[in-house]
Design an enzyme around this catalytic site. Structure first.
Site, PDB file in Angstrom:
ATOM      1  N   ASP A  10      -5.086   3.702   8.014  1.00 53.47           N
ATOM      2  CA  ASP A  10      -4.241   2.987   7.078  1.00 53.47           C
ATOM      3  C   ASP A  10      -3.278   4.028   6.471  1.00 53.47           C
ATOM      4  O   ASP A  10      -3.530   5.231   6.597  1.00 53.47           O
ATOM      5  CB  ASP A  10      -5.158   2.384   6.004  1.00 53.47           C
ATOM      6  CG  ASP A  10      -4.416   1.764   4.864  1.00 53.47           C
ATOM      7  OD1 ASP A  10      -3.534   0.944   5.109  1.00 53.47           O
ATOM      8  OD2 ASP A  10      -4.721   2.112   3.697  1.00 53.47           O
ATOM      9  N   LEU A  11      -2.203   3.593   5.851  1.00 52.23           N
ATOM     10  CA  LEU A  11      -1.252   4.575   5.306  1.00 52.23           C
ATOM     11  C   LEU A  11      -1.423   4.780   3.789  1.00 52.23           C
ATOM     12  O   LEU A  11      -1.897   5.822   3.342  1.00 52.23           O
ATOM     13  CB  LEU A  11       0.189   4.136   5.604  1.00 52.23           C
ATOM     14  CG  LEU A  11       1.270   5.068   5.070  1.00 52.23           C
ATOM     15  CD1 LEU A  11       1.265   6.398   5.800  1.00 52.23           C
ATOM     16  CD2 LEU A  11       2.652   4.422   5.208  1.00 52.23           C
ATOM     17  N   ASP A  12      -1.043   3.741   3.030  1.00 59.42           N
ATOM     18  CA  ASP A  12      -1.079   3.846   1.567  1.00 59.42           C
ATOM     19  C   ASP A  12      -2.518   4.029   1.087  1.00 59.42           C
ATOM     20  O   ASP A  12      -3.365   3.174   1.333  1.00 59.42           O
ATOM     21  CB  ASP A  12      -0.509   2.567   0.922  1.00 59.42           C
ATOM     22  CG  ASP A  12       0.987   2.417   1.176  1.00 59.42           C
ATOM     23  OD1 ASP A  12       1.677   3.438   1.220  1.00 59.42           O
ATOM     24  OD2 ASP A  12       1.447   1.279   1.323  1.00 59.42           O
ATOM     25  N   THR A  18       0.661   6.637  -2.148  1.00 64.19           N
ATOM     26  CA  THR A  18       1.798   5.794  -2.523  1.00 64.19           C
ATOM     27  C   THR A  18       1.410   4.622  -3.428  1.00 64.19           C
ATOM     28  O   THR A  18       2.289   3.960  -3.974  1.00 64.19           O
ATOM     29  CB  THR A  18       2.490   5.228  -1.266  1.00 64.19           C
ATOM     30  OG1 THR A  18       1.482   4.929  -0.322  1.00 64.19           O
ATOM     31  CG2 THR A  18       3.485   6.188  -0.683  1.00 64.19           C
ATOM     32  N   LYS A  46      -3.993  -3.774  -2.959  1.00 64.80           N
ATOM     33  CA  LYS A  46      -4.078  -2.732  -1.929  1.00 64.80           C
ATOM     34  C   LYS A  46      -4.292  -3.347  -0.552  1.00 64.80           C
ATOM     35  O   LYS A  46      -5.192  -4.167  -0.365  1.00 64.80           O
ATOM     36  CB  LYS A  46      -5.197  -1.746  -2.268  1.00 64.80           C
ATOM     37  CG  LYS A  46      -4.829  -0.870  -3.451  1.00 64.80           C
ATOM     38  CD  LYS A  46      -5.822   0.259  -3.649  1.00 64.80           C
ATOM     39  CE  LYS A  46      -5.370   1.144  -4.798  1.00 64.80           C
ATOM     40  NZ  LYS A  46      -6.397   2.124  -5.175  1.00 64.80           N
ATOM     41  N   SER A 115      -0.952  -0.091   9.247  1.00 70.16           N
ATOM     42  CA  SER A 115      -0.585  -0.290   7.844  1.00 70.16           C
ATOM     43  C   SER A 115       0.097  -1.635   7.628  1.00 70.16           C
ATOM     44  O   SER A 115       0.820  -2.119   8.494  1.00 70.16           O
ATOM     45  CB  SER A 115       0.369   0.835   7.421  1.00 70.16           C
ATOM     46  OG  SER A 115       0.994   0.535   6.196  1.00 70.16           O
ATOM     47  N   ALA A 116      -0.118  -2.208   6.438  1.00 71.89           N
ATOM     48  CA  ALA A 116       0.563  -3.458   6.084  1.00 71.89           C
ATOM     49  C   ALA A 116       2.007  -3.199   5.651  1.00 71.89           C
ATOM     50  O   ALA A 116       2.795  -4.126   5.510  1.00 71.89           O
ATOM     51  CB  ALA A 116      -0.195  -4.131   4.943  1.00 71.89           C
ATOM     52  N   LYS A 146      -4.093  -8.184   6.312  1.00 72.16           N
ATOM     53  CA  LYS A 146      -5.511  -7.860   6.162  1.00 72.16           C
ATOM     54  C   LYS A 146      -6.093  -8.823   5.117  1.00 72.16           C
ATOM     55  O   LYS A 146      -5.386  -9.125   4.172  1.00 72.16           O
ATOM     56  CB  LYS A 146      -5.686  -6.404   5.679  1.00 72.16           C
ATOM     57  CG  LYS A 146      -5.106  -5.356   6.641  1.00 72.16           C
ATOM     58  CD  LYS A 146      -5.001  -4.001   5.958  1.00 72.16           C
ATOM     59  CE  LYS A 146      -4.257  -3.000   6.827  1.00 72.16           C
ATOM     60  NZ  LYS A 146      -4.015  -1.701   6.174  1.00 72.16           N
ATOM     61  N   GLU A 170      -9.825   3.350   5.853  1.00 70.75           N
ATOM     62  CA  GLU A 170      -9.207   2.403   4.909  1.00 70.75           C
ATOM     63  C   GLU A 170      -9.570   2.696   3.466  1.00 70.75           C
ATOM     64  O   GLU A 170     -10.681   3.136   3.195  1.00 70.75           O
ATOM     65  CB  GLU A 170      -9.710   0.983   5.215  1.00 70.75           C
ATOM     66  CG  GLU A 170      -8.746   0.109   5.968  1.00 70.75           C
ATOM     67  CD  GLU A 170      -7.492  -0.269   5.180  1.00 70.75           C
ATOM     68  OE1 GLU A 170      -7.450  -0.090   3.958  1.00 70.75           O
ATOM     69  OE2 GLU A 170      -6.538  -0.762   5.805  1.00 70.75           O
ATOM     70  N   ASP A 171      -8.636   2.418   2.551  1.00 66.14           N
ATOM     71  CA  ASP A 171      -8.934   2.571   1.124  1.00 66.14           C
ATOM     72  C   ASP A 171      -9.077   1.218   0.431  1.00 66.14           C
ATOM     73  O   ASP A 171      -9.409   1.175  -0.751  1.00 66.14           O
ATOM     74  CB  ASP A 171      -7.826   3.359   0.409  1.00 66.14           C
ATOM     75  CG  ASP A 171      -6.541   2.552   0.311  1.00 66.14           C
ATOM     76  OD1 ASP A 171      -6.155   1.941   1.326  1.00 66.14           O
ATOM     77  OD2 ASP A 171      -5.937   2.507  -0.778  1.00 66.14           O
TER      78      ASP A 171
END
Ligand code: B16
Ligand code: MG
Length: 218
Positions: A10-12, A18, A46, A115-116, A146, A170-171
């Site tokens: 995942d990114l953020d 971010t 998130k 990522s979303a 997601k 994932e966060d």
């Protein structure tokens, strides 16, 4: 257990910090509309797409907007958000991420982004991480948010591996749920209370490498 051949990140909140920029921009919008929301509420945003985030925020503020108005509001938030990340320094890459990505490469495994965010490519370019990724699936390539597993399934497909051969990092609670629904291994980065469904929950990637992760989730 199948051989692990790839990792999907995942990114953020996993690669870069971010989430705080998203929070500031959404809060500014909410404040302009005459209400506020908490850090706790922000957790629910998130991993959630831009339009879905706005829908939730308007619900919290009990504000009704037409679809056309929602488009304008989402665009305004995105303008503030993209402005703030334009000057984002490399220091916003979360601790442990670069050594971890290097450990995945050294183990001969593939790496994808799942990522979303529709701003994912711009962010990876900004912090100079593009070269680590063999495939990028982001908010521009998926129809379902997601906890639907589409983003990760597309990532696995792009890498030519099966979900059972991938570890997803994932966060977000919804992100962990998406990974599990797609039959991936899930590593949650954050708090046990939020991400407890994952195969493994860690506070961060600091001091971890992919071999140790695989040995732990086996
Ligand atoms: P954008 P991730 C998600 O990214 C964020 O967690 C979420 O807060 C945000 O609303 C969503 O991306 C859409 O982002 O407005 O940039 O398209 O965690 O899935 O990498
Ligand atoms: Mg995230």
């Amino acid at each position: 257990m199948e051989e692990i051949k790839a990792c999907i990140f995942d990114l953020d909140g996993v690669i870069v910090d971010t989430a705080k920029y998203h929070f500031v921009a959404w809060r500014r919008l909410a404040n302009e509309l005459g209400f506020d929301f908490s850090h706790e509420d922000n957790e629910k945003l998130k991993g959630v797409s831009r339009v879905e985030s706005l829908r939730l925020i308007l619900e919290w503020g009990k504000v009704e907007k037409t679809e056309a108005e929602q488009k304008v509001l989402a665009a305004r938030k995105n303008e503030w958000y993209t402005e703030s990340i334009q000057s984002m320094p490399k220091e916003e890459i979360l601790d442990g991420v670069i050594p971890f990505l290097k450990s995945v490469q050294a183990a001969g495994m593939k790496i994808a982004l799942g990522s979303a965010s529709k701003n994912a490519r711009a962010i990876l370019q900004q912090v100079d991480l593009m070269d680590y990724f063999d495939a990028i699936v982001d908010g521009n390539n998926v129809a379902h948010s997601k906890p639907h597993p589409e983003v990760f399934l597309n990532g696995a497909e792009a890498l030519g591996v099966k979900p059972e051969e991938c570890v997803v990092f994932e966060d977000a609670e919804k992100g962990v749920a998406a990974a599990l629904r797609g039959h991936f291994f899930a590593v949650g980065l954050g708090e046990e209370e939020v991400l407890g469904e994952a195969h493994l929950v860690l506070p961060s990637l600091v001091d971890w490498d992919i071999k140790r992760i695989i040995a732990t989730i086996k």
